[in-house]
Design an enzyme around this catalytic site. Structure first.
Site, PDB file in Angstrom:
ATOM      1  N   ASP A 189       0.819  -1.210   0.000  1.00 44.54           N
ATOM      2  CA  ASP A 189       0.000   0.000   0.000  1.00 44.54           C
ATOM      3  C   ASP A 189       0.856   1.264   0.000  1.00 44.54           C
ATOM      4  OD1 ASP A 189      -2.631   1.373   0.439  1.00 44.54           O
ATOM      5  OD2 ASP A 189      -1.667   1.954   2.311  1.00 44.54           O
ATOM      6  N   GLU A 197       1.186  -0.500  -5.141  1.00 41.79           N
ATOM      7  CA  GLU A 197       0.249   0.587  -5.397  1.00 41.79           C
ATOM      8  C   GLU A 197       1.099   1.860  -5.438  1.00 41.79           C
ATOM      9  OE1 GLU A 197      -3.398   3.234  -3.611  1.00 41.79           O
ATOM     10  OE2 GLU A 197      -1.852   2.379  -2.347  1.00 41.79           O
TER      11      GLU A 197
END
Length: 647
Positions: A314, A367
Site C-alpha cells: 500500500d 500501489e
C-alpha cells in the site's frame, strides 16, 4: 504465580542480525512463545525497547500488576528485554508495562503478538500457529502459476463487508466465509482474491489500513487458525490469496508502536519525516536496522505461516517521496538535496529481493501512483523489484472518459488511448479498486451516463475494454454485478440486486470475461510486452471506435477487439485484420444474455477479404453494436502469394 526466569531463545547471531537489519525471521524469537524450560512449560517473552528503564509483563495471570513479572535486559546492548514465565497457558491476555526514560508509565501490546483481543479491547493474547494444512496440491503447483505469462485476475474484497449475515449487521466469520467465498470465486472465474488488510487494527472504518498488530489476523472474525482455514479452502478451490500490506505508516494509538519505549522507536522524531499529514499517522524509520528487520520479517511471516501467494504493498508513493503531500518547508531533503527517500528505496529493494529469494513463486504488487521509473523492474537493473504495479493512470483516464456523455467522447479520445503510450514500461495491473467507490465517488455504475440500458451497456463495455487491454486485472467486490450504491463497510454488498436482470447479466458478463481471459493465451502470454499488442485503428475519434489486436507467443495466436464507445450502431463495419483466415466472434457485450438488445451480433464465422484496410492487407466486415465490445478469434489461413509483374 512463578516469577520470571532468566532464559533466552535468541542467540548472539540472531541479535547481531537484528541489529544489522538482516534478521528476517524475527517472529520466531521475539514476541511470546510457548517453550519448555527445565521441565516446565510456560511462555518466553522478548521485546525490543532500548530506551526503557524497565519492562514487565502484565496480564490477567497477575491481575495486571505492574512490576510483578519483570523482564531482563540483554547485556549485549541490543535493547531487547526477555524472560521466561512458567505455567502460563495459551489464550492469556497480556501487555508490556514499560517505564519510559522520562518517567512515564506506558502499557503496550506486543508488536510480534500472533493474536489480539477483539477490538475495542487492546491486549495481546498468548497463542500458537499450529495448523494442519490441506493445500499441498496448490502449493506444489504454485510455481507453475507464478510467472508473468499467466492469467492473473484479482477479486479485491474487504472481509468485514463482503457479506453480512441475513437480517443482521454482523459479518461472516473466517470459517463461514470459507464456506461461501471460494465457491463464488470459482463461479466467477477469478484466479486470485486480494483482501484489504487482515492484520489487527483498532478502528474498523480504517478498512484495516491503520495497523497495530502486524503479526496477527484481526480477531473480529476468528482466530489465526480460522483465517488459515479460509486460505486453505481458497487454495483447495484453486484460488490464490493476496494480502494488502502496509509498511508505509502506523497509527498513534496508545497501545501500538508509536512512542513504544517512550521514544520514537519505530518512526522518526521529526514530524517532517515521521508524521503523515494525510492519514495522521506515524511513518516508519526505514533507516533504522531493527525496523527493517521487523518489517521484512512481517512480510515473510505471512508467506510462511499463512501460505499467502502475494503481497500488495500500500501507498508506495508516500514512501518514495520525502515531500509527499507536503508543502515547501514541511519536509527534509535527502543528503543530495533531492526529494527521494533513499532509505525507503533501499528498504523496498531489500524487501522485494528477500521475498523473491525466499519465495520465488509469490507476487509482490505496488500501489504506486506516480511515474517513478522501474517499480516493477529487477533490483539488479536499478528497479524497485516489484512483480507488478497498479496502473493508476489507466484507471483515472478510463473512468474520466466513461463519465462523459458519448457525444463528447470524440473530443477526449486520447484519454482512452494514452495508456498504450507507456503501457509496457512496467508490469501493469489494471485496478478498479475500493478507492474508486468511496468518499462520495459512488459505485462504478454511477459513472456511466445515459438511461438504464446505456448505463449497463457502458459498464459492460468498461469491463470488456479492461479485460482485453494488456495487463492483469483487479476488480473490487460488488463491481462484478453493478453494485448500485457506494461501498459502506457497515452495510456490506447488496446481494439482493442479483434478483434484477441487469445486475445478474453484468455478473454473467464478468464471469465470461474471466473465462475468456484465462482460456486465451493471446490475452495473457504477452500481457507485459509490446509484442502482445498492436493497434489496428486508434485514430477513429469522430466515431469513438477503437480496434486492436492481442497476440500470444505462437504465430497466428491472435484476437481482434473492437470497442464502440457511442450508442450509434454500425452495420457492415469493416476493420483491418492481421491475418487471412476465418474470424469467429467469441464474445459480444450486446448479446441478450447480458441484457443487450441481441442486435448486430455476428453468429457466423467471417472469412477475411483480401481487401486492404487500416493499413493491413486483409479485412473483415461485420456488425458493431452500440456501446459494445466485440471480440474475434482467428483460424489463420494461407496468405496468397503476391503476383509479380514483369515489364
Amino acid at each position: 504465580m512463578s516469577k520470571v526466569e532468566i532464559f533466552s531463545l535468541l542467540t548472539e547471531f540472531d541479535v547481531n542480525l537484528f541489529k544489522a537489519g538482516k534478521y528476517f525471521r524475527a517472529y520466531e524469537k521475539l514476541g511470546s512463545h510457548s517453550v519448555e524450560v527445565n521441565g516446565n512449560w510456560g511462555y518466553y517473552f522478548a521485546v525490543w525497547a532500548p530506551s526503557a528503564r524497565g519492562v514487565s509483563v502484565v496480564g490477567d495471570f497477575n491481575k495486571w500488576k505492574r512490576g510483578s513479572h519483570k523482564l531482563y535486559p540483554r547485556p549485549d546492548g541490543s535493547g531487547i528485554w526477555e524472560g521466561f514465565i512458567p505455567d502460563l497457558k495459551k489464550g492469556l491476555l497480556y501487555k508490556y508495562a514499560i517505564d519510559a526514560p522520562d518517567g512515564r508509565q506506558l502499557v503496550k501490546g506486543d508488536p510480534f503478538s500472533w493474536f489480539w483481543e477483539v477490538p475495542p479491547n487492546t491486549s495481546s493474547v498468548t497463542w500458537d500457529l499450529y495448523y494442519e494444512w490441506q493445500d499441498k496440491d496448490w502449493m506444489s503447483k504454485r510455481p507453475e502459476k507464478a510467472g508473468l505469462e499467466q492469467p492473473y485476475s484479482v477479486y479485491e474484497a474487504h472481509l468485514g463487508s463482503w457479506r453480512k449475515k441475513p437480517g443482521a449487521a454482523e459479518t461472516l466469520s473466517y470459517r463461514e466465509m470459507a464456506e461461501e467465498l471460494p465457491a463464488y470465486l470459482q463461479e466467477m472465474g477469478f484466479t486470485h482474491v486480494e483482501f484489504l488488510p487482515v492484520m489487527e487494527h483498532p478502528y474498523f472504518p480504517s478498512w484495516g489500513y491503520q495497523i497495530t498488530g502486524y503479526f496477527a489476523t484481526t480477531s473480529r472474525f476468528g482466530t489465526p487458525q480460522d483465517f488459515m482455514y479460509l486460505v486453505d479452502k481458497l487454495h483447495q478451490a484453486g484460488i490464490g490469496v493476496i494480502l494488502d500490506w502496509v509498511p508505509s505508516h502506523f497509527p498513534t494509538d496508545a497501545h501500538g508502536l508509536a512512542d513504544f519505549d517512550g521514544t520514537h522507536l519505530y518512526d522518526h522524531a521529526d514530524p517532517r519525516q515521521g508524521f503523515h499529514p494525510d492519514w495522521k499517522s506515524s511513518i516508519f524509520n526505514y533507516g533504522r536496522n531493527e525496523v527493517r528487520s521487523f518489517l521484512i520479517s512481517n512480510a515473510l511471516f505471512w508467506l510462511e505461516h499463512f501460505h499467502i501467494d502475494g503481497l500488495r504493498v500500500d501507498a508506495v508513493a508516500s514512501m518514495l517521496y520525502l515531500d509527499y503531500s507536503r508543502e515547501e518547508g514541511q519536509w527534509i531533503p535527502n543528503k543530495y538535496g533531492g526529494n527521494e527517500n533513499l532509505e525507503a528505496i533501499d528498504f523496498l529493494r531489500e524487501f522485494n529481493s528477500t521475498v523473491y529469494q525466499e519465495y520465488p513463486d509469490v507476487m509482490t504488487i505496488a500501489e504506486e501512483s506516480t511515474a517513478w521509473a522501474g517499480v516493477s523492474r529487477p533490483v539488479y537493473t536499478g528497479g524497485l523489484g516489484f512483480g507488478q504495479k497498479w496502473m493508476m493512470g489507466w484507471m483515472h483516464d478510463t473512468l474520466n472518459y466513461f463519465k462523459l456523455d458519448p457525444i463528447h467522447r470524440q473530443f477526449h479520445h486520447n484519454q482512452i488511448t494514452f495508456s498504450m503510450v507507456y503501457g509496457f514500461t512496467e508490469n501493469f495491473m489494471l485496478p478498479l479498486s475500493h478507492d474508486e467507490v468511496v468518499h462520495g465517488k459512488g459505485p462504478l455504475l454511477d459513472r456511466m451516463p445515459g438511461d438504464q440500458w446505456q448505463r449497463f451497456a457502458n459498464l459492460r463495455l468498461l469491463f470488456g475494454y479492461m479485460f482485453t487491454h494488456p495487463g492483469t486485472k483487479l476488480l473490487f467486490m460488488g463491481g462484478e454485478f453493478g453494485q448500485s450504491s457506494e461501498w459502506n463497510i457497515e452495510k456490506g454488498l447488496d446481494w439482493s440486486l442479483l434478483d434484477k436482470p441487469y445486475h445478474q447479466a453484468t455478473k454473467d458478463w464478468v464471469a465470461d470475461l474471466n473465462a475468456l481471459y484465462k482460456s486465451s493465451t493471446a490475452l495473457y502470454e504477452q500481457q507485459f510486452v509490446q509484442e502482445g499488442f498492436a493497434w489496428i485503428n486508434h485514430g477513429d475519434h469522430q466515431r469513438s471506435i477503437l480496434s486492436y489486436q492481442r497476440q500470444g507467443k505462437k504465430e497466428g495466436d491472435v484476437m481482434v477487439i473492437i470497442c464502440n464507445f457511442t450508442p450509434v450502431p454500425h452495420e457492415g463495419f469493416r476493420v483491418g485484420v492481421p491475418l487471412p483466415g476465418t474470424y469467429t466472434e467469441v464474445l459480444n457485450s450486446n448479446a441478450a444474455k447480458y441484457q443487450g438488445t441481441d442486435h448486430l451480433l455476428n453468429p457466423k464465422p467471417i472469412k477475411a477479404d483480401e481487401k486492404e484496410w487500416d493499413g493491413r492487407d486483409y479485412s473483415i466486415e461485420f456488425n458493431l453494436p452500440p456501446l459494445g465490445v466485440t471480440v474475434f478469434s482467428v483460424k489463420p489461413g494461407k496468405k496468397k502469394a503476391k503476383k509479380t509483374v514483369t515489364k
